[in-house]
Write an enzyme that holds these catalytic residues in place. Structure first.
Site, short mmCIF file in Angstrom:
data_model
loop_
_atom_site.label_atom_id
_atom_site.label_comp_id
_atom_site.label_asym_id
_atom_site.label_seq_id
_atom_site.Cartn_x
_atom_site.Cartn_y
_atom_site.Cartn_z
N HIS A 194 3.15 -6.49 -4.19
CA HIS A 194 3.83 -5.51 -3.34
C HIS A 194 5.23 -5.27 -3.88
O HIS A 194 5.81 -6.11 -4.56
CB HIS A 194 3.91 -6.01 -1.90
CG HIS A 194 2.58 -6.12 -1.24
ND1 HIS A 194 1.87 -5.03 -0.79
CD2 HIS A 194 1.80 -7.20 -0.96
CE1 HIS A 194 0.73 -5.42 -0.25
NE2 HIS A 194 0.65 -6.73 -0.35
N CYS A 228 4.31 -0.92 -5.30
CA CYS A 228 4.83 0.27 -4.63
C CYS A 228 6.28 0.50 -5.04
O CYS A 228 7.06 -0.45 -5.17
CB CYS A 228 4.74 0.11 -3.12
SG CYS A 228 3.05 0.04 -2.47
#
Length: 675
Positions: free
Chosen positions: A161, A202
Site C-alpha cells: 500500500h 497507490c
C-alpha cells in the site's frame, strides 16, 4: 616504463571505482561486461510490505518475481526477499494450504521460495540496512544484505500500500524523503553500477517525482502517478481467494516470463506494461537513458519460457482498485453466503469499513477547518485537490507527527487515502510545527475526550442508577412489612423487580425515575379529604401494627387494579388503566400463572400492574378462543340454512311468496309491525 604502466592502471581503477558507469561491452551470452572485461553481477531485493489475508496479492507478487529471476539465471544467493509470510498457511487459505497463486489455477509460486526477513523483521529499518549493506544494523531475519559494488547491477521490486509521499510496511511507513536518502547513500557507498526500481503502490509516482535526481544512475518505474490508486488483478475468479496479484506487477512479470530479455529493452517493457496497465498511469523517473539497456541486465539473461504465465489481455472484471479490494471481496462473499450467521458477520465487517471511512473523512475535514482560516473555497481546495509534493522535509515531519499523536498509518488503510491532505497543508504553510500542533489539538477533541466520556461518565451514571435501585429495594422492603396481608405472589413478583434493578440497573425499568410531579394546592386538599373519609375496610388497613398512619402512596387498596405501589417520590404519575383485579374465581378459572407467563409479565408488563396482567392476558386468550368458537358455530348454521334455501329454490314448481320472508315465512304485515 613498468612504473608508468602501473600508474595508468591505478588511475583507471580509481576512476572506475569513483564513478558509476554504463556497460559498453557484453559477453557471448549477452551479459554486461565492465571496462576490464569482467561480467557484472545482478543483485535483487524483493519486498512485500503488507500482511493480512486481504493483501494476499503482495506476497504472491514477490514469490512470482523470485521465480522469474531464478528462471532467468539470477543466483539464489544474490536475491534477498522480505515478506511477512502469513498467507500461504493462513487459516483462511484452508482450500490451498501452503500454496500461493499469482494467476488463477497457475503454478504454486510459494514452492521453493527462500525468505530472508519474515514477520516483524519486515521493517523500513531492515530494508534500508539491506540496501546499504549494513548487516550489523539489521534486527531479526537472516541478516543478509547487498554485497554488490560499483560494477554490479541492482534490481529492487517493492509492492504494498502507499499514499502521497509514502509507502507502507506491516507496522510502519517509509516516506519519500527517507527512501531517496537511502538511494543517495547507496550511490555514495558505490553499492551499484546501475539500479532499476519497480514500485507497485497507490500514488507511487509521488515517491520519485520532484525528488529523485537524474545523475544517480537510477531508473524507477511506478504503477501509478502521484494521486491515483493502483489496481489489484485476478480478483473475480472461481478460486474463492482475494485478488491474486496487482495489475502493474502481473504485467511486467508475465512479460518477462515469455520474452527473450536480452532482446527487450527496459523502455520496451515500460511501453508494454503501460499499455496493459490501463487502469492507472504508469510513470518512470530518474536517469531515463538507462531505459535503453536490455531487461536482461537486471532480471537475468537466460532464455526461458515459464509455462503457466502466458501474457493475456486485461479482463475488466478481474481488476479492482487496491483500496476497495477488501470491501469488494466481502461483498462477493456476502452474495454467496448461505447461513444467516455468516451473512451477519460479513455485513458487520462491511459496515465497519464504511464507518472507518466516514471517521477518517471527518477527522481530516476538521483538521483543515482547524488550520485553514481562509474561505470555503480555500478549504475545499486542500480537501479535494492533489497538489504535487515538493515540501518533502515538511511532509516527512508531519507524517511522523501524525503517527506519534494520532494513529499508525500503516495499520489503517482508510487513513492512507487522506495523506494527500497532509501534503497539501505542507505545500500551503511550509510549517510542520503548526500542522502538528493542529493535529495534536484535534486528536484530543476527536479521540481522547470521546474515550473519556464513553468510559468515565457512564460509570458515574451507573453508580447513580445503582444507588437509586438500592433505595427502591429498601422502599419495597418497608412496603412488604407494612402490607403483610398482601397476596404472597404479588409480593414475590414486586420483589423480583426490585432485586433485578439492584443486580442489573441498566436493564431494569424502574432504575431511573423522572422527578416527582409537584402537587397543586387543590390536589393536596383532595388528598386530605380522602384521608379523612372512613374506609370500608378495617382500621388496620389505615394503620400499621405500631399505630402510625400509612400515607396514601404507601397503601395498597384491596380492590384496586394496582398490585404493587411504590412511594410517590419513586414512581412518575401515570394515567390509570382500567383492569380487573385477579380475584379467587378468576384464578380458579384461569389457573395458576406459569413461569413463562411470569417471565413475559416481568419483561413486557407495566411494573405497577405486574400481577393482574398475566391473568388479563390469559383471560383475553380464553375469551378470544370462546368467541371464535361461537362465531364458527354461528357461521356453520348460517351456511347450512343458506344451502337448504338454495336447494328449495332449485326445486321444480317453486314460486317465491313476495309477501313472506324466505327464512321464516312470517307474514309481511306482522314483520313490519314487529320491526
Amino acid at each position: 616504463m613498468l612504473l608508468k604502466l602501473v600508474l595508468t592502471f591505478a588511475v583507471l581503477g580509481f576512476l572506475a571505482e569513483a564513478t558509476p558507469h554504463k556497460h559498453l561491452h557484453r559477453g557471448r551470452k549477452g551479459k554486461p561486461l565492465d571496462m576490464f572485461g569482467n561480467e557484472a553481477s545482478i543483485h535483487a531485493v524483493l519486498v512485500a510490505g503488507s500482511n493480512g489475508w486481504f493483501n494476499y496479492r503482495h506476497q504472491a507478487d514477490v514469490a512470482h518475481a523470485y521465480h522469474t529471476l531464478i528462471a532467468h539465471g539470477v543466483p539464489r544467493e544474490n536475491i534477498i526477499t522480505m515478506m511477512y509470510d502469513d498467507i500461504a498457511n493462513n487459516e483462511a487459505n484452508r482450500k490451498y494450504k501452503g500454496k500461493l497463486f499469482n494467476k488463477p489455477h497457475g503454478p504454486d509460486v510459494y514452492q521453493n521460495i527462500s525468505i530472508d526477513y519474515k514477520g516483524e523483521a519486515v521493517t523500513p529499518q531492515n530494508f534500508v540496512a539491506v540496501l546499504l549493506g549494513a548487516s550489523a544494523s539489521t534486527n531479526g531475519g537472516s541478516g543478509r544484505v547487498l554485497k554488490s559494488d560499483s560494477n554490479d547491477n541492482v534490481f529492487i521490486y517493492f509492492t504494498d500500500h502507499g499514499a502521497t509521499g509514502l509507502i507502507s510496511f506491516p507496522e510502519a511507513t517509509m516516506t519519500a524523503q527517507t527512501l531517496n536518502n537511502a538511494l543517495k547513500r547507496m550511490n555514495q557507498k558505490r553499492k551499484y553500477g546501475k539500479l532499476v526500481f519497480y514500485l507497485e503502490a497507490c500514488e507511487s509516482g509521488s515517491m520519485f517525482e520532484n525528488i529523485l535526481p537524474t545523475d544517480l544512475n537510477i531508473y524507477a518505474i511506478t504503477a501509478s502517478n502521484g494521486h491515483e490508486s493502483s489496481w489489484g488483478y485476478y480478483c473475480d475468479t472461481d478460486m474463492g481467494l482475494p485478488c491474486l496479484g496487482d495489475l502493474f506487477s502481473i504485467a511486467w512479470m508475465e512479460d518477462s516470463d515469455v520474452e527473450d530479455l536480452t532482446g527487450e529493452t527496459l523502455e520496451k517493457q515500460f511501453e508494454l506494461v503501460k499499455k496493459r496497465t490501463d487502469k492507472s498511469h504508469v510513470q518512470h523517473f530518474g536517469d531515463l537513458s538507462i531505459a535503453q539497456e536490455p531487461v536482461s541486465d537486471f532480471q537475468g539473461s537466460k532464455k526461458v519460457y515459464t509455462v503457466g504465465f502466458e501474457n493475456r489481455e486485461v479482463n475488466p472484471r478481474d481488476a479492482w482498485p487496491s483500496r476497495d479490494i477488501q470491501l469488494n471481496y466481502l461483498k462477493r462473499e456476502l452474495e454467496n453466503a448461505n447461513e444467516a450467521g455468516e451473512e451477519r458477520e460479513l455485513q458487520r465487517q462491511i459496515n465497519a469499513i464504511y464507518a472507518s471511512r466516514k471517521q477518517m473523512k471527518t477527522l481530516f475535514t476538521r483538521l483543515v477547518d482547524e488550520l485553514v482560516e481562509g474561505d470555503f473555497e480555500e478549504r475545499r481546495d486542500i480537501l479535494k485537490t492533489h497538489r504535487k509534493l515538493t515540501q518533502f522535509k515538511c511532509h516527512n515531519a508531519v507524517v511522523r507527527g501524525f503517527e506519534n499523536v494520532c494513529m499508525k498509518l500503516a495499520s489503517n488503510e482508510d487513513a492512507l487515502r487522506w495523506v494527500y491532505v497532509l501534503a497539501n497543508l505542507c505545500e500551503e504553510f511550509e510549517d510542520p510545527e503548526k500542522i502538528i500542533d493542529g493535529i495534536a489539538a484535534l486528536t484530543m477533541i476527536e479521540m481522547v475526550l470521546p474515550v473519556f466520556f464513553a468510559s468515565f461518565i457512564p460509570a458515574l451514571l451507573l453508580c447513580g442508577k445503582k444507588k437509586a435501585a438500592q433505595q427502591n429495594l429498601q422502599a419495597q422492603t418497608r412496603f412488604d412489612a407494612t402490607n403483610s396481608s398482601l397476596d404472597p405472589l404479588k409480593q414475590r413478583t414486586s420483589r423480583r423487580i426490585a432485586e433485578a434493578s439492584v443486580s442489573q440497573p441498566c436493564q431494569a425499568r424502574e432504575t431511573f425515575q423522572p422527578p416527582p410531579v409537584q402537587s397543586t394546592p387543590l390536589q393536596e386538599s383532595i388528598q386530605q379529604q380522602l384521608l379523612q373519609q372512613p374506609s370500608p375496610q378495617k382500621a388496620s388497613s389505615h394503620e400499621n401494627k405500631t399505630g402510625s398512619k400509612v400515607s396514601l402512596a404507601q397503601r395498597a387498596p384491596q380492590n384496586s387494579h394496582h398490585s404493587v405501589l411504590k412511594p410517590k417520590a419513586q414512581v412518575p404519575e401515570r394515567v390509570p388503566v382500567k383492569r380487573k383485579a385477579a380475584n379467587a374465581s378468576e384464578v380458579e378459572r384461569l389457573g395458576p400463572i406459569s413461569a413463562r407467563d411470569d417471565e413475559k409479565t416481568l419483561e413486557e408488563g407495566d411494573p405497577d400492574r405486574v400481577f393482574p396482567l398475566a391473568y388479563v392476558l390469559k383471560d383475553f386468550k380464553l375469551r378470544s378462543k370462546e368467541r371464535t368458537t361461537d362465531q364458527s358455530k354461528k357461521l356453520v348454521g348460517i351456511e347450512e340454512k343458506m344451502k337448504t334455501t338454495r336447494e328449495r329454490h332449485k326445486s321444480p314448481g317453486f314460486k317465491p311468496d313476495r309477501t313472506q320472508s324466505n327464512s321464516d315465512k312470517e307474514p309481511y304485515e306482522e314483520r313490519v309491525t314487529r320491526g
